[in-house]
Write an enzyme that holds these catalytic residues in place. Structure first.
Site, PDB file in Angstrom:
ATOM      1  N   SER A 176      16.892  64.561  72.116  1.00  0.00           N
ATOM      2  CA  SER A 176      18.224  64.303  72.666  1.00  0.00           C
ATOM      3  C   SER A 176      18.206  64.320  74.199  1.00  0.00           C
ATOM      4  CB  SER A 176      19.207  65.368  72.182  1.00  0.00           C
ATOM      5  OG  SER A 176      19.262  65.403  70.774  1.00  0.00           O
TER       6      SER A 176
HETATM    7  N1  SAH Z   1      17.662  67.980  68.787  1.00  0.00           N
HETATM    8  C1  SAH Z   1      16.571  67.102  68.401  1.00  0.00           C
HETATM    9  C2  SAH Z   1      17.150  65.797  67.934  1.00  0.00           C
HETATM   10  C3  SAH Z   1      16.232  64.943  67.159  1.00  0.00           C
HETATM   11  S1  SAH Z   1      16.966  63.429  66.590  1.00  0.00           S
HETATM   12  C4  SAH Z   1      15.700  66.893  69.618  1.00  0.00           C
HETATM   13  O1  SAH Z   1      16.220  66.946  70.732  1.00  0.00           O
HETATM   14  O2  SAH Z   1      14.511  66.649  69.460  1.00  0.00           O
HETATM   15  C5  SAH Z   1      17.812  63.968  65.137  1.00  0.00           C
HETATM   16  C6  SAH Z   1      16.953  64.518  64.042  1.00  0.00           C
HETATM   17  O3  SAH Z   1      17.781  64.671  62.889  1.00  0.00           O
HETATM   18  C7  SAH Z   1      15.779  63.641  63.613  1.00  0.00           C
HETATM   19  O4  SAH Z   1      14.601  64.383  63.722  1.00  0.00           O
HETATM   20  C8  SAH Z   1      16.103  63.289  62.165  1.00  0.00           C
HETATM   21  O5  SAH Z   1      14.955  63.221  61.332  1.00  0.00           O
HETATM   22  C9  SAH Z   1      16.995  64.451  61.757  1.00  0.00           C
HETATM   23  N2  SAH Z   1      17.868  64.181  60.614  1.00  0.00           N
HETATM   24  C10 SAH Z   1      18.514  63.034  60.282  1.00  0.00           C
HETATM   25  N3  SAH Z   1      19.226  63.190  59.145  1.00  0.00           N
HETATM   26  C11 SAH Z   1      19.019  64.487  58.748  1.00  0.00           C
HETATM   27  C12 SAH Z   1      19.470  65.249  57.639  1.00  0.00           C
HETATM   28  N4  SAH Z   1      20.281  64.735  56.707  1.00  0.00           N
HETATM   29  N5  SAH Z   1      19.051  66.529  57.545  1.00  0.00           N
HETATM   30  C13 SAH Z   1      18.226  67.079  58.465  1.00  0.00           C
HETATM   31  N6  SAH Z   1      17.769  66.406  59.543  1.00  0.00           N
HETATM   32  C14 SAH Z   1      18.157  65.115  59.684  1.00  0.00           C
END
Ligand code: SAH
Length: 210
Positions: free
Chosen positions: A60
């Site tokens: 993010s």
């Molecule tokens: N805060 C993290 C954001 C990663 S992007 C960072 O800064 O690295 C969002 C993440 O949510 C991805 O890794 C994706 O795989 C995950 N995601 C999407 N749908 C999801 C779900 N239903 N349950 C758990 N994780 C999920």
């Protein structure tokens, strides 16, 4: 330039963009975002931008991490335990782990969860528990939570997440598919109050695990 100097510059940029909570700013100043990225991306770690982390996902944008974390901490109640949906790189997890007693983080892509756990382990942040599951369902065994944060955007608010909040607890997450908005929800005795915080672009909240 050392990463400390570039992190300080990032914090100055976040202040210019309206982030004011010293707890959040101090934490962003110390967490090494470059360790949560592949080497090829590391030179861009302290730009205020989302960056690819593989598997079609992104770390993010720092402003988004700061805005969401700041809103959670603005609660009148102490924020002790937090559920995070979408561990991804683990960067937001690390920020939270320095600010609250306990972080529960769920991710649906095993490889990302494993990598994040390694980095969090290396940083010796020991107040985090990880789970491979679909965040639509929260983490019932660990509920109720003071706060819930999601970095993945569902089409609609999953009611189960409100159910797993304490009364007075806060949930911050994007909602929407093509057009998304970042919302803050505060659980009340008979429902919740919602606030729109920003227009944003997150990855979709998918169902099931990979
Ligand atoms: N805060 C993290 C954001 C990663 S992007 C960072 O800064 O690295 C969002 C993440 O949510 C991805 O890794 C994706 O795989 C995950 N995601 C999407 N749908 C999801 C779900 N239903 N349950 C758990 N994780 C999920």
């Amino acid at each position: 330039m050392t990463s400390q100097r570039t992190r300080n510059r990032l914090v100055d940029r976040l202040i210019e963009k309206g982030i004011s909570d010293p707890r959040v700013l101090d934490t962003i100043k110390v967490v090494p975002r470059h360790l949560f990225l592949d080497e090829a991306m590391a030179t861009r770690s302290y730009e205020d931008t989302a960056l690819p982390i593989g598997y079609g996902q992104t770390i993010s944008q720092p402003w988004v991490v700061a805005k969401m974390t700041q809103w959670l901490l603005q609660s009148d109640r102490p924020v002790r335990n937090v559920l995070e949906i979408g561990t991804g790189s683990g960067y937001q997890t690390a920020i939270l782990s320095l600010l609250v007693d306990k972080v529960y983080s769920v991710e649906r892509i095993e490889a990302l969860s494993q990598r994040a756990q390694q980095v969090i382990g290396k940083l010796e942040l020991s107040n985090v528990e990880f789970s491979m599951s679909d965040g639509h369902w929260g983490w019932p065994a660990k509920a109720p939570f003071d706060a819930i944060i999601s970095a993945a955007s569902p089409a609609e608010l999953p009611q189960e997440l409100i159910n797993q909040l304490k009364v007075g607890g806060r949930l911050v997450m994007p909602i929407g598919e093509h057009e998304q908005k970042l919302y803050g929800f505060e659980k009340t005795l008979n429902g919740y109050k919602e606030t729109c915080l920003a227009e944003v672009m997150f990855v979709p909240m998918k169902t099931g695990v990979e």
